[in-house]
Scaffold this motif. Structure first.
Motif, PDB file in Angstrom:
ATOM      1  N   SER A   1       0.806  -1.222   0.000  1.00 28.81           N
ATOM      2  CA  SER A   1       0.000   0.000   0.000  1.00 28.81           C
ATOM      3  C   SER A   1       0.839   1.271   0.000  1.00 28.81           C
ATOM      4  CB  SER A   1      -0.918   0.012   1.233  1.00 28.81           C
ATOM      5  OG  SER A   1      -1.748  -1.129   1.255  1.00 28.81           O
ATOM      6  N   ALA A   2       2.142   1.145   0.005  1.00 30.39           N
ATOM      7  CA  ALA A   2       3.002   2.331   0.022  1.00 30.39           C
ATOM      8  C   ALA A   2       2.953   3.059  -1.329  1.00 30.39           C
ATOM      9  CB  ALA A   2       4.433   1.912   0.348  1.00 30.39           C
ATOM     10  N   PRO A   3       3.087   4.393  -1.339  1.00 28.59           N
ATOM     11  CA  PRO A   3       3.267   5.254  -0.169  1.00 28.59           C
ATOM     12  C   PRO A   3       1.934   5.509   0.545  1.00 28.59           C
ATOM     13  CG  PRO A   3       3.235   6.591  -2.131  1.00 28.59           C
ATOM     14  CD  PRO A   3       3.139   5.170  -2.591  1.00 28.59           C
ATOM     15  N   GLN A   4       2.011   5.609   1.853  1.00 32.43           N
ATOM     16  CA  GLN A   4       0.808   5.890   2.635  1.00 32.43           C
ATOM     17  C   GLN A   4       1.200   6.499   3.980  1.00 32.43           C
ATOM     18  OE1 GLN A   4      -1.343   2.530   4.308  1.00 32.43           O
ATOM     19  NE2 GLN A   4       0.426   1.162   4.023  1.00 32.43           N
ATOM     20  N   THR A   5       0.250   7.155   4.596  1.00 29.75           N
ATOM     21  CA  THR A   5       0.449   7.737   5.922  1.00 29.75           C
ATOM     22  C   THR A   5      -0.583   7.136   6.863  1.00 29.75           C
ATOM     23  OG1 THR A   5       1.294   9.830   5.027  1.00 29.75           O
ATOM     24  CG2 THR A   5       0.476   9.839   7.302  1.00 29.75           C
ATOM     25  N   LEU A   6      -0.096   6.579   7.955  1.00 30.26           N
ATOM     26  CA  LEU A   6      -0.973   5.965   8.944  1.00 30.26           C
ATOM     27  C   LEU A   6      -0.928   6.776  10.237  1.00 30.26           C
ATOM     28  CD1 LEU A   6      -0.024   2.184   8.508  1.00 30.26           C
ATOM     29  CD2 LEU A   6      -2.041   3.347   7.603  1.00 30.26           C
ATOM     30  N   SER A   7      -2.075   6.933  10.843  1.00 28.01           N
ATOM     31  CA  SER A   7      -2.163   7.598  12.139  1.00 28.01           C
ATOM     32  C   SER A   7      -2.666   6.594  13.167  1.00 28.01           C
ATOM     33  CB  SER A   7      -3.103   8.801  12.074  1.00 28.01           C
ATOM     34  OG  SER A   7      -2.576   9.792  11.205  1.00 28.01           O
ATOM     35  N   PHE A   8      -1.959   6.507  14.285  1.00 27.34           N
ATOM     36  CA  PHE A   8      -2.296   5.552  15.339  1.00 27.34           C
ATOM     37  C   PHE A   8      -2.793   6.297  16.576  1.00 27.34           C
ATOM     38  CE2 PHE A   8       0.723   3.332  12.694  1.00 27.34           C
ATOM     39  CZ  PHE A   8       0.282   2.016  12.698  1.00 27.34           C
ATOM     40  N   SER A   9      -3.693   5.652  17.268  1.00 27.35           N
ATOM     41  CA  SER A   9      -4.127   6.147  18.574  1.00 27.35           C
ATOM     42  C   SER A   9      -4.313   4.953  19.492  1.00 27.35           C
ATOM     43  CB  SER A   9      -5.429   6.938  18.471  1.00 27.35           C
ATOM     44  OG  SER A   9      -6.496   6.093  18.068  1.00 27.35           O
ATOM     45  N   VAL A  10      -4.081   5.168  20.765  1.00 25.83           N
ATOM     46  CA  VAL A  10      -4.288   4.136  21.765  1.00 25.83           C
ATOM     47  C   VAL A  10      -5.112   4.751  22.876  1.00 25.83           C
ATOM     48  CG1 VAL A  10      -3.228   2.578  23.432  1.00 25.83           C
ATOM     49  CG2 VAL A  10      -2.118   2.981  21.239  1.00 25.83           C
ATOM     50  N   GLY A  11      -6.302   4.232  23.068  1.00 25.30           N
ATOM     51  CA  GLY A  11      -7.175   4.789  24.089  1.00 25.30           C
ATOM     52  C   GLY A  11      -8.506   5.198  23.512  1.00 25.30           C
ATOM     53  N   SER A  12      -9.161   6.110  24.201  1.00 21.94           N
ATOM     54  CA  SER A  12     -10.503   6.523  23.809  1.00 21.94           C
ATOM     55  C   SER A  12     -10.491   7.260  22.484  1.00 21.94           C
ATOM     56  CB  SER A  12     -11.110   7.425  24.886  1.00 21.94           C
ATOM     57  OG  SER A  12     -10.294   8.568  25.075  1.00 21.94           O
ATOM     58  N   VAL A  13     -11.651   7.291  21.831  1.00 21.65           N
ATOM     59  CA  VAL A  13     -11.789   7.983  20.549  1.00 21.65           C
ATOM     60  C   VAL A  13     -11.479   9.455  20.756  1.00 21.65           C
ATOM     61  CG1 VAL A  13     -13.388   8.577  18.703  1.00 21.65           C
ATOM     62  CG2 VAL A  13     -13.504   6.320  19.780  1.00 21.65           C
ATOM     63  N   GLY A  14     -10.721  10.013  19.821  1.00 18.09           N
ATOM     64  CA  GLY A  14     -10.377  11.414  19.921  1.00 18.09           C
ATOM     65  C   GLY A  14      -9.117  11.671  20.715  1.00 18.09           C
ATOM     66  N   GLY A  15      -8.447  10.609  21.153  1.00 20.38           N
ATOM     67  CA  GLY A  15      -7.220  10.773  21.917  1.00 20.38           C
ATOM     68  C   GLY A  15      -6.063  11.156  21.024  1.00 20.38           C
ATOM     69  N   PRO A  16      -4.871  11.294  21.602  1.00 18.83           N
ATOM     70  CA  PRO A  16      -3.675  11.672  20.834  1.00 18.83           C
ATOM     71  C   PRO A  16      -3.399  10.693  19.702  1.00 18.83           C
ATOM     72  CG  PRO A  16      -3.260  11.733  23.189  1.00 18.83           C
ATOM     73  CD  PRO A  16      -4.590  11.069  23.015  1.00 18.83           C
ATOM     74  N   GLN A  17      -2.974  11.229  18.574  1.00 19.72           N
ATOM     75  CA  GLN A  17      -2.651  10.402  17.423  1.00 19.72           C
ATOM     76  C   GLN A  17      -1.216  10.679  16.986  1.00 19.72           C
ATOM     77  OE1 GLN A  17      -5.438  10.791  14.226  1.00 19.72           O
ATOM     78  NE2 GLN A  17      -7.036   9.642  15.288  1.00 19.72           N
TER      79      GLN A  17
END
Length: 346
Positions: A160-176
């Motif tokens: 799937s490259a090139p691509q940009t992924l954003s990760f979050s751990v925790g509740s929705v709307g938390g830090p990414q």
């Protein structure tokens, strides 16, 4: 030098300098003594005045506590590893005898030993000192849980490259945290990029010995992490724990059915587990010896004479009755020998 200038009753004539374990020696209040004629002192009590304690730091006491914790964890890990090693050695002998045909009719005993080992492995998190992972590897750092994220592997990321992924751990709307995956990146570069993005959230990324992407989190944090990882465009992702190398609950230990290959495979797993346990025992023993040596060498910090003298001078500068009473009461009974013993701590 952690000392407190304390008053005592007007009739008090005694004093003592008593050490405390893992702490600087304080000047304790003077203790009333019985006069030589055997009668009790009967002078009226003076007002109780408490002077501010002289300053001291507690870093060494905190250090000793940390070292003691390391010693306890290493000792607990060793006790657990010894128990596992004994059970594995017993199973190794039983499986070897079973395959050699020198011990027949011991199926029930072998199955009981397998169940016992399974139960011991299941108690690892409680009994292993939080330093032994699911593969029986020892580390002074807290044990980690290895896991994979379904659909997030090296092959799919490169495709799937090139691509940009954003990760979050925790509740929705938390830090990414975002990471860029480029076609010209190597597998190791992709793992490092993911690791940098996920590290602030308590998750790490690595390539395992087969070159596959694997994620790690502290075992203590794992329950809160496993169902709360989100990836942009995918929402909550599914995590899958990497199974332990040693899984006796899935063994077939009955050769009476002709499945000798299963017995051999079980024996290989036992031998490999024993090798890991022996390495872990050495590592835990080394950690225990190092921490124990530091505990033994840790000394009560030398008193800070300059700070103590400053505080004492400030208290002595006051000429009111209460201050003078506190000073004289604290010094009564402090002999030259005791002063020399205190200075000997320097």
């Amino acid at each position: 030098m952690d000392t407190t200038l304390r008053p005592t009753t007007a009739g008090g004539t005694g004093g003592t300098l008593a050490p405390r374990t893992n702490a600087p020696s304080p000047l304790l209040p003077a203790r009333p003594t019985t006069p030589a004629d055997g009668t009790s002192a009967s002078a009226p009590a003076a007002p109780q005045v408490t002077a501010a304690p002289l300053r001291a730091g507690g870093s060494v006491a905190q250090l000793d506590g940390g070292l003691q914790d390391q010693v306890a964890r290493a000792q607990q890990a060793l006790d657990y590893l010894d128990r596992v090693s004994t059970q594995l050695e017993t199973l190794k002998g039983e499986l070897t005898a079973k395959l050699a045909g020198t011990r027949n009719g011991a199926r029930l005993q072998l199955e009981a030993q397998v169940r016992q080992l399974t139960k011991t492995l299941a108690s690892r998190r409680q009994d292993g000192g939080a330093s032994i992972d699911s593969n029986l590897n020892y580390s002074a750092a807290p044990a980690v849980q290895r896991f994979r994220i379904r659909g997030l592997d090296i092959a799919s990321l490169r495709k799937s490259a090139p691509q940009t992924l954003s990760f979050s751990v925790g509740s929705v709307g938390g830090p990414q945290m975002s990471v860029n995956i480029d076609p010209d990146q190597s597998n190791q570069d992709i793992a490092r990029a993911l690791d940098r993005a996920l590290a602030p959230m308590g998750v790490r990324a690595r390539l395992d010995d087969k070159g596959e992407l694997v994620f790690l989190a502290s075992e203590s944090d794992w329950p809160a992490i496993k169902d709360s990882i989100g990836v942009s465009g995918r929402g909550r992702v599914t995590t899958e724990e990497v199974p332990a190398n040693l899984a006796p609950d899935r063994w077939t230990v009955n050769a009476d059915t002709g499945n000798a290959d299963a017995l051999r495979q079980s024996l290989r797993e036992v031998v490999q587990a024993l090798e890991r346990v022996h390495r872990s025992q050495v590592a835990a023993s080394d950690a225990l010896a190092a921490a124990s040596a530091q505990v033994a060498e840790a000394e009560t910090p030398a008193p800070n004479v300059t700070l103590a003298a400053d505080d004492f001078a400030k208290a002595a500068a006051s000429t009111d009755y209460e201050s003078l009473l506190a000073l004289t009461s604290a010094l009564v009974g402090v002999s030259r020998d005791r002063v020399l013993a205190l200075l000997g701590l320097r």
